[in-house]
Design an enzyme around this catalytic site. Structure first.
Site, PDB file in Angstrom:
ATOM      1  N   LYS A  68      27.640  61.912  46.733  1.00 36.28           N
ATOM      2  CA  LYS A  68      29.075  61.929  46.415  1.00 36.28           C
ATOM      3  C   LYS A  68      29.744  60.695  47.030  1.00 36.28           C
ATOM      4  O   LYS A  68      29.127  59.993  47.836  1.00 36.28           O
ATOM      5  CB  LYS A  68      29.705  63.222  46.936  1.00 36.28           C
ATOM      6  CG  LYS A  68      29.663  63.364  48.434  1.00 36.28           C
ATOM      7  CD  LYS A  68      30.044  64.775  48.873  1.00 36.28           C
ATOM      8  CE  LYS A  68      30.067  64.836  50.387  1.00 36.28           C
ATOM      9  NZ  LYS A  68      29.986  66.214  50.881  1.00 36.28           N
ATOM     10  N   TYR A 110      51.991  38.616  60.018  1.00 27.77           N
ATOM     11  CA  TYR A 110      53.237  39.353  59.787  1.00 27.77           C
ATOM     12  C   TYR A 110      53.783  39.900  61.095  1.00 27.77           C
ATOM     13  O   TYR A 110      53.027  40.408  61.923  1.00 27.77           O
ATOM     14  CB  TYR A 110      52.979  40.560  58.873  1.00 27.77           C
ATOM     15  CG  TYR A 110      52.742  40.219  57.422  1.00 27.77           C
ATOM     16  CD1 TYR A 110      53.706  39.573  56.665  1.00 27.77           C
ATOM     17  CD2 TYR A 110      51.558  40.608  56.808  1.00 27.77           C
ATOM     18  CE1 TYR A 110      53.485  39.300  55.326  1.00 27.77           C
ATOM     19  CE2 TYR A 110      51.330  40.338  55.466  1.00 27.77           C
ATOM     20  CZ  TYR A 110      52.302  39.683  54.736  1.00 27.77           C
ATOM     21  OH  TYR A 110      52.077  39.422  53.408  1.00 27.77           O
TER      22      TYR A 110
END
Ligand SMILES: *Cc1c(COP(=O)(O)O)cnc(C)c1O
Length: 383
Positions: free
Chosen positions: A38, A277
């Site tokens: 999965k 930033y």
């Protein structure tokens, strides 16, 4: 090597072979290993893992959804069994039945739908009855066993009960010991109950990786193994417990995955300036920083801002500033680094190594979470 991508993922064939070998010895010859694929094979890529696992003799795969089952089937070249543990889309049901793809049944609605489709196709649907034993996620409650057994008796023309199973709620931690023992007992009762009603599945399975390590007496005749096959432990506790019990000083598993990129640019930053930033990183001296073209959109978590590490030219170097969507910065002031040099995000560089757990600890992610967030579009290559 990959002109269309800023990073690439390497899968080690040797490591996978080592891990499958370890698992075979762990569970013995009488227990089938169902390889859990999965989450795009825990980020490794279904496309690459299926042929490699089949080459190593694995013939049973478990997935979450019918959409993943389709993927596994398309890359499988052997007559392997595929088992869907979770969601089935209505459109996929005829394909499933036609191709003997098996699935968990945890409610009447799914059972009825499978039987209806199977009767139309004049072919039996192959199911694993999932019993509720205490996880309280999916599974048939003991109060519903009677009704379910009666339905299965009526449906003997359209449904074949191949297996009976349950899932443990946290076998990776001893703090759940009592709960697991309780689950084990309810499961045994359930199997006995259905047998009494003439429902006799050939496969019984309860254990995931942690179960197979901590509660080997519950392996029955199949185990559903995800994380261990990729060379990672379900938790530190399972690793320590296994290694102590077997008096090992080295990890018997090998990490299959490595993740690499390159230095895109290099620049100098003056003392007293902020990097990236905002104001989360201040250069306290004149610094050199390298930009690496990988960001959170590829699975390099923002949680690694200001404290992730990468390897470049045999140096362990620190992420500075916040991780951006497509890039992050690394301080290289004291290392010899040039534009184009290889950057290791997960993997070895000389004697140094960055493990998945190191990486996931820093970003407060589970091994599982980090791996499955690796962007599907990063090219994978088997080495
Ligand atoms: C994910 C999953 C597994 C495999 O778990 P690992 O810890 O990776 O071995 C097994 N069974 C079920 C039902 C699962 O959802």
């Amino acid at each position: 090597m990959f002109p269309n991508s800023s990073s690439s993922i390497e899968l080690s064939r040797l490591a996978l072979e080592n891990n499958i070998d370890f698992l075979r010895k762990l569970v013995g010859p009488d227990v089938t290993i169902s390889s859990v694929l999965k989450g795009n094979a825990y980020g490794h890529g279904i496309k690459h893992m299926v042929p490699e696992l089949e080459r190593l003799g694995i013939r049973h795969f478990s997935v979450f959804g019918s959409f993943e089952a389709l993927d596994v089937a398309s890359f499988s070249t052997e007559s392997s069994t595929i088992l869907i543990m979770g969601d089935i889309l209505d459109d996929h049901m005829p394909w499933m039945i036609e191709n003997d793809v098996e699935c968990f049944v945890f409610n009447k609605i799914r059972l009825n739908a499978l039987c209806k489709q199977a009767r139309l196709m004049k072919k039996k649907a192959r199911i694993h009855l999932e019993l509720e034993t205490g996880m309280n996620r999916t599974g048939i409650n003991p109060s519903e066993w009677k009704e379910m057994a009666a339905l299965l008796q009526d449906y003997s023309d359209c449904i074949e009960v191949i297996g009976m199973c349950t899932h443990f709620a946290g076998a990776e931690s001893v703090s759940n010991y009592k709960r697991i023992l309780n689950q084990k007992e309810i499961f045994s009762n359930g199997v006995a109950y259905f047998k009494g009603k003439g429902i006799n599945p050939t496969i019984l399975h309860t254990s995931c990786s942690a179960g197979a390590i901590m509660y080997p007496e519950n392996n029955l005749n199949m185990v559903r193994i995800g994380i261990l096959q990729y060379g990672l432990w379900p938790s530190q506790e399972t690793q320590v417990s296994y290694m102590r019990e077997h008096k090992l000083t080295e990890d018997p598993l090998s990490r299959v995955i490595s993740w690499r990129s390159h230095v895109m640019d290099i620049k100098t930053v003056k003392m007293g300036e902020f990097i990236g930033y905002g104001t989360s990183f201040l250069a306290e001296y004149d610094m050199r920083v390298a930009s690496v073209p990988v960001g959170y959109s590829y699975g390099f978590s923002r949680g690694l801002s200001n404290h992730g590490r990468v390897l470049i030219n045999g140096h362990r170097l620190s992420v500075v500033g916040v991780v951006n969507m497509n890039m992050f910065l690394v301080e290289i002031t004291h290392a010899e680094v040039n534009i184009g040099d290889k950057v290791t995000l997960i993997g070895n560089d000389g004697d140094l190594s960055i493990s998945v757990s190191h990486f996931s600890n820093l970003s407060e992610q589970l091994n599982y979470e980090l791996l499955t967030r690796l962007d599907k579009d990063i090219p994978r290559v088997v080495v």
